[in-house]
Scaffold this motif. Structure first.
Motif, mmCIF file in Angstrom:
data_model
loop_
_atom_site.group_PDB
_atom_site.id
_atom_site.type_symbol
_atom_site.label_atom_id
_atom_site.label_comp_id
_atom_site.label_asym_id
_atom_site.label_seq_id
_atom_site.Cartn_x
_atom_site.Cartn_y
_atom_site.Cartn_z
ATOM 1 N N MET A 1 17.132 -22.062 -0.555
ATOM 2 C CA MET A 1 17.619 -20.864 0.114
ATOM 3 C C MET A 1 16.486 -19.858 0.235
ATOM 4 O O MET A 1 15.658 -19.737 -0.651
ATOM 5 N N LEU A 2 16.481 -19.150 1.315
ATOM 6 C CA LEU A 2 15.487 -18.120 1.571
ATOM 7 C C LEU A 2 16.217 -16.903 2.104
ATOM 8 O O LEU A 2 17.109 -17.029 2.938
ATOM 9 N N LYS A 3 15.878 -15.712 1.608
ATOM 10 C CA LYS A 3 16.495 -14.495 2.133
ATOM 11 C C LYS A 3 15.475 -13.376 2.168
ATOM 12 O O LYS A 3 14.499 -13.375 1.418
ATOM 13 N N PHE A 4 15.693 -12.397 3.057
ATOM 14 C CA PHE A 4 14.812 -11.246 3.128
ATOM 15 C C PHE A 4 14.867 -10.472 1.819
ATOM 16 O O PHE A 4 15.927 -10.337 1.211
ATOM 17 N N ALA A 5 13.717 -9.919 1.418
ATOM 18 C CA ALA A 5 13.647 -9.123 0.198
ATOM 19 C C ALA A 5 13.325 -7.662 0.508
ATOM 20 O O ALA A 5 14.050 -6.758 0.114
ATOM 21 N N HIS A 6 12.203 -7.453 1.194
ATOM 22 C CA HIS A 6 11.807 -6.080 1.526
ATOM 23 C C HIS A 6 10.838 -6.073 2.696
ATOM 24 O O HIS A 6 10.313 -7.102 3.086
ATOM 25 N N PHE A 7 10.615 -4.870 3.220
ATOM 26 C CA PHE A 7 9.642 -4.627 4.278
ATOM 27 C C PHE A 7 8.772 -3.484 3.796
ATOM 28 O O PHE A 7 9.248 -2.612 3.068
ATOM 29 N N ASN A 8 7.502 -3.453 4.184
ATOM 30 C CA ASN A 8 6.565 -2.459 3.670
ATOM 31 C C ASN A 8 6.057 -1.519 4.747
ATOM 32 O O ASN A 8 5.718 -1.949 5.846
ATOM 33 N N PHE A 9 5.982 -0.222 4.402
ATOM 34 C CA PHE A 9 5.255 0.781 5.161
ATOM 35 C C PHE A 9 4.264 1.436 4.210
ATOM 36 O O PHE A 9 4.652 1.833 3.100
ATOM 37 N N ASN A 10 3.008 1.542 4.615
ATOM 38 C CA ASN A 10 2.018 2.301 3.845
ATOM 39 C C ASN A 10 2.125 3.761 4.257
ATOM 40 O O ASN A 10 2.213 4.056 5.454
ATOM 41 N N VAL A 11 2.109 4.668 3.281
ATOM 42 C CA VAL A 11 2.304 6.088 3.563
ATOM 43 C C VAL A 11 1.165 6.915 2.988
ATOM 44 O O VAL A 11 0.581 6.567 1.965
ATOM 45 N N LEU A 12 0.861 8.027 3.667
ATOM 46 C CA LEU A 12 -0.204 8.925 3.193
ATOM 47 C C LEU A 12 0.293 9.939 2.180
ATOM 48 O O LEU A 12 -0.434 10.323 1.270
ATOM 49 N N ASN A 13 1.517 10.415 2.336
ATOM 50 C CA ASN A 13 2.069 11.432 1.454
ATOM 51 C C ASN A 13 3.409 10.920 0.941
ATOM 52 O O ASN A 13 4.422 10.986 1.652
ATOM 53 N N LEU A 14 3.422 10.415 -0.274
ATOM 54 C CA LEU A 14 4.607 9.772 -0.822
ATOM 55 C C LEU A 14 5.787 10.737 -0.903
ATOM 56 O O LEU A 14 6.901 10.387 -0.509
ATOM 57 N N GLU A 15 5.566 11.945 -1.389
ATOM 58 C CA GLU A 15 6.669 12.902 -1.525
ATOM 59 C C GLU A 15 7.278 13.259 -0.172
ATOM 60 O O GLU A 15 8.502 13.356 -0.033
ATOM 61 N N LYS A 16 6.432 13.461 0.818
ATOM 62 C CA LYS A 16 6.911 13.774 2.171
ATOM 63 C C LYS A 16 7.731 12.612 2.726
ATOM 64 O O LYS A 16 8.790 12.820 3.330
ATOM 65 N N SER A 17 7.267 11.390 2.509
ATOM 66 C CA SER A 17 7.979 10.209 2.988
ATOM 67 C C SER A 17 9.308 10.028 2.264
ATOM 68 O O SER A 17 10.331 9.739 2.887
ATOM 69 N N LEU A 18 9.315 10.206 0.947
ATOM 70 C CA LEU A 18 10.561 10.087 0.189
ATOM 71 C C LEU A 18 11.587 11.098 0.676
ATOM 72 O O LEU A 18 12.772 10.784 0.833
ATOM 73 N N SER A 19 11.138 12.318 0.917
ATOM 74 C CA SER A 19 12.029 13.366 1.418
ATOM 75 C C SER A 19 12.588 13.003 2.790
ATOM 76 O O SER A 19 13.784 13.144 3.054
ATOM 77 N N PHE A 20 11.711 12.521 3.686
ATOM 78 C CA PHE A 20 12.147 12.125 5.022
ATOM 79 C C PHE A 20 13.197 11.021 4.953
ATOM 80 O O PHE A 20 14.248 11.115 5.595
ATOM 81 N N TYR A 21 12.935 9.957 4.211
ATOM 82 C CA TYR A 21 13.856 8.827 4.179
ATOM 83 C C TYR A 21 15.190 9.191 3.538
ATOM 84 O O TYR A 21 16.238 8.664 3.922
#
Length: 121
Positions: A1-21
């Motif tokens: 069996m195979l299933k999706f686990a995750h997808f990656n985005f590289n971010v410059l400002n982690l706090e800004k990205s966390l807030s946005f998402y």
């Protein structure tokens, strides 16, 4: 069996990205990993519905924007509250493209990644 686990985005400002998402999509951290040498942090965001996660990678010393090419890739979310999310995203000013004929639209995150919003069928 195979299933999706995750997808990656590289971010410059982690706090800004966390807030946005959190604000835009309601995604919250489900797991975090810090490099032993402190050079990077990985934060996996979940939707509280599926096991799929979005991995945000923050490279501590990275200062230049990532080259996303022509943005011919995207992450898609399906929602049963299409109008509510559309209103929220319009207020946030993050909608970059709408295809009314198809009934979809795209938003961008702080690093320029495109995210498609699709109504539930």
């Amino acid at each position: 069996m195979l299933k999706f686990a995750h997808f990656n985005f590289n971010v410059l400002n982690l706090e800004k990205s966390l807030s946005f998402y959190k604000e835009a999509l309601g995604l919250t951290p489900v797991r975090t990993k810090d490099a032993e040498d402190g050079s990077f942090t990985l934060v996996y965001l979940g939707d509280q519905t599926t096991d799929f996660t979005l991995e945000l990678t923050w490279l501590k010393d990275r200062t230049e924007a990532y080259n996303l090419g022509e943005c011919e890739f995207h992450l898609a979310f399906e929602t049963d509250d299409y109008e509510g999310f559309h209103k929220r995203h319009k207020e946030m000013g993050c909608i970059v493209f709408e295809n009314e004929a198809m009934g979809i639209y795209f938003i961008t995150d702080p690093d320029g990644y495109w995210i498609e919003i699709v109504p539930s069928k």
